[in-house]
Enzyme design. Structure first.
Site, PDB file in Angstrom:
ATOM      1  N   LYS A  41      32.947  28.302  38.764  1.00 49.03           N
ATOM      2  CA  LYS A  41      32.757  29.726  38.452  1.00 49.03           C
ATOM      3  C   LYS A  41      31.369  30.171  38.896  1.00 49.03           C
ATOM      4  O   LYS A  41      31.197  31.267  39.449  1.00 49.03           O
ATOM      5  CB  LYS A  41      32.957  29.971  36.948  1.00 49.03           C
ATOM      6  N   GLN A  76      33.493  28.695  27.734  1.00 53.82           N
ATOM      7  CA  GLN A  76      34.442  27.749  28.324  1.00 53.82           C
ATOM      8  C   GLN A  76      35.148  26.976  27.206  1.00 53.82           C
ATOM      9  O   GLN A  76      34.504  26.320  26.392  1.00 53.82           O
ATOM     10  CB  GLN A  76      33.695  26.788  29.262  1.00 53.82           C
ATOM     11  N   ASP A 113      36.668  37.377  30.240  1.00 52.05           N
ATOM     12  CA  ASP A 113      37.988  36.740  30.316  1.00 52.05           C
ATOM     13  C   ASP A 113      39.109  37.642  29.812  1.00 52.05           C
ATOM     14  O   ASP A 113      40.285  37.360  30.030  1.00 52.05           O
ATOM     15  CB  ASP A 113      37.983  35.479  29.434  1.00 52.05           C
TER      16      ASP A 113
END
Ligand code: NAD
Length: 284
Positions: A52, A96, A119
């Site tokens: 990422k 994460q 997200d």
């Protein structure tokens, strides 16, 4: 059969994002900023976070990784999230998952501000999505919609079946297809005779997480098949939930694995980050 090439669509999205980050920089004097929180030593998570970070660099997003030890306690974890919510220089935040056992991952979805939710998975973001007023959309299902749009696959008025009802793929996928005016059926592990649904569908999005479970006989001729499944990351050959090779000469279009939905997920994370940063320019 049209091969729905997610790599190609992701690349074209990234080109657009580069221009948007440049424009943001010229107006704000800084790049859009994504902060990734990584707690503990999970090897797979470390690889995902690194990927990422590299993806951000490619389009001019500044990315910061905050690493915390495996022993992080709930109070410190929540303080960190609240600090990031308040930090004006942070445009998007991603925690994460999974986090170590002693931490309640649900609190991420409760505490993180939807205005920073890169997200698109917090409870507030989910509520906005199902209210038809999404701020950001969950990355994998919005990546699916982008692929279908790129290849001009009509969704309005079509029968769409989603296989899977997870919080990160199946449920938001159903919401996004509804927003495109498809008629949506969600099948899951409790559905009887799934084939009776898939064989009537114009579009099937498969996210069951079962390697190569579905094949030609499950789908209607000339339907569009999107395979979200991803298996075999441990060095072996990647495969999806669908036996892609059987679809040739049968489906109208389908996503391969690898090279289909996978590349879109990170591209949509970048899109969400830039979008959240741009909202600040508009004073939201
Ligand atoms: P999950 O395990 O949380 O959910 C799977 C869903 O499928 C459940 O709702 C379950 O009811 C349903 N299901 C399970 N077996 C079934 C069956 N035999 N028939 C019908 N439905 C069944 O998984 P998830 O997080 O939604 O992910 C699904 C798949 O997508 C996994 O393979 C995952 O690795 C992959 N994935 C890929 C990406 C990507 O970027 N490409 C992102 C997220 C998930």
């Amino acid at each position: 059969m049209i091969r729905l090439d997610g790599k190609l669509v992701a690349e074209s999205l990234r080109e657009g994002l580069k221009l948007r980050t440049e424009s943001f920089k010229s107006k704000m004097g800084r790049a859009p900023q994504l902060t990734v929180v990584l707690v503990g030593e999970n090897k797979a998570s470390q690889v995902y976070v690194k990927n990422k970070h590299l993806a951000c660099q490619k389009v001019g997003i500044s990315s910061q990784i905050i690493e915390k030890p495996e022993s992080l306690q709930q109070g410190e974890f929540e303080e960190l999230l609240e600090k990031l919510n308040r930090d004006e220089s942070v445009d998007g935040v991603l925690v994460q998952l999974p986090v170590p056992r002693q931490l309640k991952s649900d609190r991420v979805f409760e505490l993180l501000s939807p205005a920073k939710d890169a997200d698109g998975l917090t409870y507030a973001s989910t509520g906005l999505l199902w209210s038809g007023k999404p701020l950001v959309k969950p990355c994998t299902p919005s990546g699916v919609i982008e692929i279908l749009k790129h290849y001009k696959i009509p969704m309005a008025g079509k029968n769409a079946v989603v296989i899977g009802r997870s919080q990160i793929v199946g449920k938001p996928m159903a919401a996004l297809l509804l927003d495109e005016n498809a008629t949506v059926t969600v099948c899951h592990s409790g559905t009887r005779d799934i084939r009776s649904y898939t064989s009537q569908a114009d579009i099937v999005v498969v996210a069951a997480g079962k390697p190569r479970l579905f094949g030609r006989e499950d789908f209607k001729k000339d339907s569009v098949i999107v395979d979200v499944g991803m298996h075999g990351t441990g060095g072996g050959k990647l495969c999806g939930d669908v036996r892609y090779e059987e679809l040739e000469g049968w489906a109208q279009a389908a996503t391969p694995v690898p090279g289909g939905v996978g590349p879109m997920t990170i591209a949509m994370l970048l899109e969400n980050t830039v979008y959240l940063a741009e909202r600040k320019l508009k004073g939201n």
